[in-house]
Write a protein that holds these residues in place. Structure first.
Motif, short mmCIF file in Angstrom:
data_model
loop_
_atom_site.label_atom_id
_atom_site.label_comp_id
_atom_site.label_asym_id
_atom_site.label_seq_id
_atom_site.Cartn_x
_atom_site.Cartn_y
_atom_site.Cartn_z
N VAL A 1 0.86 -1.18 0.00
CA VAL A 1 0.00 0.00 0.00
C VAL A 1 0.90 1.23 0.00
O VAL A 1 1.82 1.33 0.80
N MET A 2 0.63 2.15 -0.90
CA MET A 2 1.29 3.45 -0.94
C MET A 2 0.19 4.52 -0.85
O MET A 2 -0.83 4.42 -1.54
N VAL A 3 0.40 5.53 0.00
CA VAL A 3 -0.65 6.55 0.19
C VAL A 3 -0.05 7.94 0.13
O VAL A 3 1.13 8.15 0.46
N THR A 4 -0.90 8.90 -0.26
CA THR A 4 -0.50 10.31 -0.24
C THR A 4 -0.85 10.97 1.08
O THR A 4 -0.29 12.02 1.42
N ARG A 5 -1.81 10.41 1.79
CA ARG A 5 -2.27 10.95 3.07
C ARG A 5 -2.75 9.78 3.91
O ARG A 5 -3.17 8.75 3.37
N PRO B 1 -2.78 16.01 4.41
CA PRO B 1 -2.76 16.28 2.98
C PRO B 1 -1.71 17.30 2.57
O PRO B 1 -1.15 17.23 1.48
N GLU B 2 -1.42 18.28 3.45
CA GLU B 2 -0.47 19.34 3.11
C GLU B 2 0.99 18.92 3.30
O GLU B 2 1.89 19.62 2.80
N GLU B 3 1.24 17.85 4.00
CA GLU B 3 2.62 17.45 4.25
C GLU B 3 3.27 16.91 2.98
O GLU B 3 2.64 16.17 2.21
N PRO B 4 4.55 17.23 2.75
CA PRO B 4 5.25 16.75 1.54
C PRO B 4 5.75 15.32 1.70
O PRO B 4 6.92 15.01 1.44
N LEU B 5 4.87 14.44 2.14
CA LEU B 5 5.23 13.07 2.45
C LEU B 5 4.11 12.13 2.05
O LEU B 5 2.97 12.54 1.87
N GLY B 6 4.46 10.86 1.93
CA GLY B 6 3.49 9.79 1.83
C GLY B 6 3.93 8.65 2.72
O GLY B 6 4.87 8.80 3.53
N VAL B 7 3.27 7.52 2.60
CA VAL B 7 3.62 6.33 3.39
C VAL B 7 3.60 5.13 2.45
O VAL B 7 2.73 5.01 1.58
N ALA B 8 4.57 4.22 2.65
CA ALA B 8 4.63 2.97 1.89
C ALA B 8 4.63 1.79 2.86
O ALA B 8 5.38 1.79 3.84
#
Length: 352
Positions: free
Chosen positions: A222-226, A246-253
């Motif tokens: 799973v990869m997510v933007t938020r 949503p505003e953070e310049p990160l995602g999660v994998a």
């Protein structure tokens, strides 16, 4: 072209607001197995009517709407004409209706060609994804009528119509009242082929078949933007581990396995809680790409719906980007509306 009877045809160039309502949103298997509330098409018709009333209140005289198999637009405007309520003239986009998700993308692209400045979207995350593929940089105002509603706003249709009108007609800078959403780009053999706005997942299987994903045991990555533990859908799994705004310049994998010792509980759908095995979880930086697991064949789901099958010889990666669609914040828009006095209906000679 279809217009509200009794209204004079206006110059085509003055259409500034589009409406895309997905008649299939919020009706998939996840709603049935999770005992969730279904937003039926009559409910969507009522929302469209309220959007139209809000649009007209702030000056919109004409709007475009996507045609569909249920005739949501025609039903909406008929109800308003019977009630003798003022509404914009409504024009159907000139396009074939297939009943497939691609209708939303096609309609958005045609609206962009007509110079529409705002598109109001009725649907869930999957619908917003399809609209964003056709709309380009046109700001979107998504309203929640889907199954997974991470992106759509829970805002009353009347207010949504007023907010859309304010941006389309009254010079409110969309950049100031929007968020430019991140997205996940799918690369296959180095070429960009598709994308997701909230989450992209790999899962066992060789055929797309039923689109909705509701069995967490099938998930491999799973990869997510938020990531918000208070949301529902696949992204809630990441939210249970590493919340990301949503505003953070990160995602999660995430790497997942039913056999993993580390386990988290997540609401992957309305009324559907799953205990998910997590092999690894890491932050994803902007521009960073994650290789898709080498298992083939394998399926890729985008924003909760199966979309792409990968086969032997296809190497794939998923990259986080920050140049996705502009999503309007109706609360920020309405504050700007108040600041500009657009709701003040006092007599012109009132000293106040």
């Amino acid at each position: 072209m279809w217009l509200l009877p009794g209204r004079a045809a206006l110059n085509q160039d003055v259409v500034r607001v589009g409406i895309i309502a997905n008649p299939a949103s919020g009706k998939d298997i996840r709603r049935l197995v999770g005992h969730a509330t279904v937003v039926d098409n009559q409910g969507k018709v009522a929302i469209i009517r309220r959007v139209l009333i809000g649009l007209r209140a702030l000056g919109v005289e004409r709007a475009l709407i996507m045609p569909d198999t249920y005739h949501l637009g025609e039903r909406a405007i008929d109800g308003l004409s019977y009630a003798d309520q003022e509404a914009p003239a409504l024009e159907l986009v000139d396009m074939p209706v297939t009943g497939e998700p691609e209708d939303s993308e096609h309609a958005a692209r045609l609206m962009a060609e007509r110079g529409v400045r705002v598109v109001v979207v009725l649907g869930g995350d999957g619908t917003v994804r399809m609209v964003s593929k056709g709309a380009g940089n046109i700001p979107l105002l998504p309203l929640s009528t889907g199954t997974n509603n991470v992106l759509p706003t829970f805002v009353e249709g009347t207010v949504a119509g007023m907010a859309a009108a304010a941006v389309a007609l009254h010079g409110i800078d969309a950049v100031r009242v929007s968020i430019r959403h991140k997205w996940l780009e799918l690369l296959v053999n180095g070429a960009s082929v598709d994308g997701a706005l909230v989450d992209m997942a790999t899962l066992a299987g060789r055929f797309v078949g039923a689109r909705a994903v509701w069995n967490a045991g099938d998930l491999r990555q799973v990869m997510v933007t938020r990531a918000d533990p208070a949301s529902i859908g696949i992204s809630a799994i990441a939210g249970a581990l590493h919340p990301v705004d949503p505003e953070e310049p990160l995602g999660v994998a995430l790497q997942l396995s039913p056999q993993a010792r580390r386990r988290v509980l997540a609401a992957i759908g309305p009324g559907i809680l799953a205990e998910v095995g997590v092999v690894s979880a890491s932050r994803l930086a902007l521009g960073e790409a994650v290789a898709v697991v080498p298992e083939r064949p394998i399926l890729l789901a985008m924003d909760g719906e199966r979309a792409v099958a990968l086969h032997e010889g296809e190497d794939a990666a998923v990259r986080l980007r920050d140049d996705g669609p502009w999503l309007l914040d109706p609360g920020l828009v309405m504050r700007e509306v108040v600041a500009r006095g657009l709701l003040d209906r006092s007599p012109k000679d009132d000293a106040r």
